[in-house]
Motif scaffolding. Sequence first.
Motif: not given
Ligand SMILES: [Mg+2]
Length: 159
Positions: A31, A33-35, A115-116, A120
């Motif tokens: 993933d 964003d944020s990963t 992260d989701r 994900d």
């Molecule tokens: Mg993410």
Amino acid sequence: MFIKPDYNVEKLEDINFDELKAKGKSVLLFDLDSTVMPSKTGCYLPETKELLSQLQKNFIVAILSNNKNKDYIKKVRSISNFAVISNAAKPDTKVLKEYLQRIGKTHKDAVMIGDRPLTDILCGKFANITTILVDSITKNSEPKIVRFIRKLERLFIRK
Ligand SMILES: [Mg+2]
């Protein structure tokens, strides 16, 4: 409904990539964003950039993102030397499956890392591929509300 990722780790560096390789995995789908980068920044942290380039020696690395912002994705592509797939509509699996088919791989070869849980991990589950849940790359600096939402979403997770 509970979602059980195959692995649940704090950070990307905690993933046992040797074990994945030994299990015959050859494609790592991350993933975005944020990963692999702090959300909406369009920049890799130096250590992530290094990790991804190391991994490319042993795996096909790709990003599978739900982001549809063309300029943003263009920026990410310009600093990535692997496939960056946008508008993936996770947890839908169509885009993921199309990508695996395009590179001549199957669900058995692939790992989804994100992260989701509800996008994900669920996507990976629906596609019957190995799943790894990571904490947000910026989890310690996120606003309270974001942390709260992450906590809520993780209520669906069974370890
Ligand atoms: Mg993410």
